[in-house]
Motif scaffolding. Structure first.
Motif, PDB file in Angstrom:
ATOM      1  N   TYR A  67       0.829  -1.201   0.000  1.00  0.00           N
ATOM      2  CA  TYR A  67       0.000   0.000   0.000  1.00  0.00           C
ATOM      3  C   TYR A  67       0.872   1.264   0.000  1.00  0.00           C
ATOM      4  O   TYR A  67       0.574   2.235  -0.713  1.00  0.00           O
ATOM      5  CB  TYR A  67      -0.922  -0.003   1.211  1.00  0.00           C
ATOM      6  N   ARG A  71       0.826   4.181  -2.812  1.00  0.00           N
ATOM      7  CA  ARG A  71       0.536   5.578  -2.459  1.00  0.00           C
ATOM      8  C   ARG A  71       1.649   6.501  -2.927  1.00  0.00           C
ATOM      9  O   ARG A  71       1.392   7.605  -3.422  1.00  0.00           O
ATOM     10  CB  ARG A  71       0.345   5.682  -0.948  1.00  0.00           C
ATOM     11  N   LEU A 123      -6.917   5.761  -3.447  1.00  0.00           N
ATOM     12  CA  LEU A 123      -5.669   6.241  -4.035  1.00  0.00           C
ATOM     13  C   LEU A 123      -5.929   7.006  -5.319  1.00  0.00           C
ATOM     14  O   LEU A 123      -5.309   8.042  -5.582  1.00  0.00           O
ATOM     15  CB  LEU A 123      -4.731   5.060  -4.316  1.00  0.00           C
ATOM     16  N   CYS A 127      -4.903  10.847  -6.139  1.00  0.00           N
ATOM     17  CA  CYS A 127      -3.813  10.977  -7.111  1.00  0.00           C
ATOM     18  C   CYS A 127      -3.961  12.261  -7.931  1.00  0.00           C
ATOM     19  O   CYS A 127      -5.046  12.563  -8.447  1.00  0.00           O
ATOM     20  CB  CYS A 127      -3.804   9.753  -8.034  1.00  0.00           C
TER      21      CYS A 127
END
Length: 439
Positions: A67, A71, A123, A127
Motif C-alpha cells: 500500500y 501511495r 488512491l 492521485c
C-alpha cells in the motif's frame, strides 16, 4: 487521443502467483503476465514509458508495504497513473466487495491479508494525475467496473471509481471467474491483451486507445468462448492510448465472423458389455462331435445287429464318451456362471474372462491386434502394454487372460468366446484407441 507522458507518468504492475494458503491454487502464468506487460509498456516503439517509471511487484507478501508503494507512486504521477493486477480475486462475505490476493492472503481473513479494492479507489481519488487507469485480470474483477451502491451518508460506491479521468478494464464480469488455462504462457485475458498490443490492428489508428483495445478484446474473447471483459470510464479517459499501433501501416483486414459450429458425428457407442452366457460350447466341441458320431452306430449295433463284440465295443465307447461329457459339463457349468465380457470405450479396454479381469486405460496400451494363439491357433485379442503402463502381472497359463513370455503381449481372450467377428473388435478399437490398432 494521445499516449501517456513518459516523464510524468507512473505504472505499477502487481501480480501474485504463489500462495501460502492451501485454498488458493498457484498461478504460474502471472509471472509471465508481468514480464509481458512490462516489456510492452516500456518498449519505445509501443507504450514508451520510462523503465524507471514502471515498477513490477511480484508476489508481494506484505500488505502495508504494498500500500505504501502504491501511495508513493500515485503521489508521483502527474499525467497518467496505471495499476495492473493479475492473480486471484476474492469477494468479502458481507458486502461482496472485491479483494486482490497476496502471497500471505487467507480467504477467511481478507480484510487484513488482502488488498481491498476500496483502497485503490481512495488512491485514485487522491492521485494528482490527469488520467488514472486500472487493469484487473482476476476472478470477479468486473466488480471494479460495476456500480454497487451501499447505504451511507456519502453514498459510497463499491467496485466503482467515478473519478474524473479514470478508466477501468477488467478481465471478466462481476460474478464470473477469469481463466488461467493450465500450461499456457499467459492467462487468457492478459494473453489476448499482449497479443493485441504487440501485433496491433492492421489499418487501424496510429494509437491504440483504451476504448479501442476493449472493443477488440471483447470481440476476441467472445470468439474464443472466454469470459467477456468489462470497462468503465469517465469523461474522455477511454481516449487515452496505451500503446502505438505497430500494424497501422498494414492494409485493413475485414472482420471474419465467428465460425459456425459444425455438427460432428458422434463417436460410435461403446462396445458395451458383450457377454457369452451359458455353457462354453467352444470348450466342449471336441467332446460333443465324437459322441454324436458314435450314437447312431451304437444304437444300430445294440438294437439291430445283436450283441456281437463290435456292437458291444461301440456301446461301451458311447457310454465312456457320455461319462467324459458329464465331466466336461461339470467343469463348464461354473464357467458359465462367470460370463465373458469385453468393453471398449473412451476410457480403455476391460476384459472379464472365467472369473479373472484385466482393465487397461488407453494410456497403458501401446498396441492392440488380433492374431492366432494357442495350440489350435484360434484368433485372439492381444494387447501390448505401454512401457510405463502399470499392469498387474498375469500368469502364463495359456488360458486367457495371460501374459506371453518373451513377447510382452497380453492375450485377453479368443474372439469366438465373445461371438464377435474380428472386424467388430477392430472397428471399436480404432474408434476409441486410434493408432493403437495393428493390422
Amino acid at each position: 487521443m494521445r499516449l501517456a507522458d513518459p516523464h510524468r507518468s507512473r505504472a505499477v504492475l502487481m501480480g501474485t502467483s504463489v500462495f501460502r494458503s492451501p485454498e488458493l491454487q498457484p498461478l504460474p502464468a502471472v509471472a509471465n503476465n508481468l514480464a509481458g506487460m512490462y516489456q510492452v509498456l516500456t518498449d519505445p516503439a509501443l507504450g514508451g514509458l520510462l523503465p524507471d517509471r514502471c515498477t513490477t511487484l511480484h508476489n508481494a507478501p506484505d500488505l502495508r508495504a504494498l500500500y505504501r508503494h502504491l501511495r508513493a507512486a500515485a503521489a508521483d504521477a502527474e499525467d497518467t497513473f496505471l495499476i495492473y493486477y493479475a492473480g486471484h480475486g476474492l469477494t468479502g462475505p458481507r458486502r461482496h466487495e472485491l479483494y486482490l490476493t497476496l502471497t500471505d492472503t487467507e480467504p477467511d481473513e481478507l480484510r487484513v491479508t488482502a488488498l481491498e479494492f476500496e483502497l485503490i479507489s481512495e488512491l485514485f481519488g487522491e492521485c494528482p494525475a490527469a488520467n488514472r487507469v486500472l487493469i484487473l485480470d482476476c476472478c470477479y474483477s468486473g466488480r471494479a467496473a460495476q456500480p454497487m451502491t451501499m447505504a451511507g451518508d456519502k453514498g459510497l460506491i463499491l467496485g466503482q471509481i467515478d473519478i474524473a479521468g479514470t478508466y477501468t478494464l477488467t478481465s471478466s464480469p462481476a460474478n464470473t471467474p477469469s481463466l488461467a488455462p493450465p500450461g499456457e504462457l499467459y492467462t487468457a485475458f492478459t494473453g489476448e491483451l499482449l497479443s493485441l498490443l504487440r501485433a496491433g490492428i492492421p489499418g487501424g489508428p496510429e494509437l491504440l486507445t483504451l476504448g479501442t483495445l476493449y472493443r477488440r478484446l471483447h470481440r476476441t474473447m467472445a470468439l474464443h468462448g472466454h469470459p467477456l471483459p468489462s470497462q468503465r470510464g469517465t469523461d474522455t479517459a477511454e481516449l487515452l492510448a496505451l500503446s502505438r499501433n505497430p500494424a497501422a501501416h498494414l492494409p485493413a483486414v475485414a472482420d471474419v465472423p465467428p465460425p459456425q459450429p459444425v455438427e460432428q458425428a458422434a463417436p460410435p457407442p461403446p462396445l458395451t458389455p458383450l457377454r457369452k452366457r451359458g455353457i462354453p460350447y467352444y470348450a466342449l466341441r471336441p467332446l460333443i462331435w465324437p459322441g454324436l458320431a458314435l450314437l447312431p452306430a451304437s444304437l444300430i449295433s445294440r438294437f439291430v445287429g445283436g450283441a456281437d463284440s463290435y456292437g458291444t465295443l461301440l456301446v461301451v465307447l458311447w457310454w465312456a464318451w457320455l461319462a467324459v461329457l458329464f465331466v466336461g459339463l461339470a467343469r463348464a457349468v461354473p464357467l458359465a456362471l462367470k460370463p465373458f465380457r469385453l468393453q471398449v470405450d473412451r476410457h480403455g479396454m476391460e476384459m472379464t474372462c472365467q472369473g479373472r479381469a484385466v482393465a487397461l486405460d488407453w494410456g497403458q496400451i501401446a498396441a492392440v491386434k488380433i492374431e492366432p494363439r494357442g495350440h489350435l491357433r484360434r484368433p485372439a485379442l492381444c494387447v501390448r502394454p505401454a512401457a510405463d503402463g502399470s499392469v498387474r502381472l498375469l500368469p502364463a497359463s495359456g488360458r486367457p487372460p495371460y501374459r506371453e513370455h518373451g513377447t510382452g503381449w497380453i492375450v485377453l481372450c479368443y474372439v469366438k468366446q465373445l461371438r464377435l467377428r474380428p472386424e467388430e473388435v477392430r472397428d471399436a478399437v480404432i474408434a476409441y484407441g486410434g493408432q493403437r490398432w495393428r493390422a
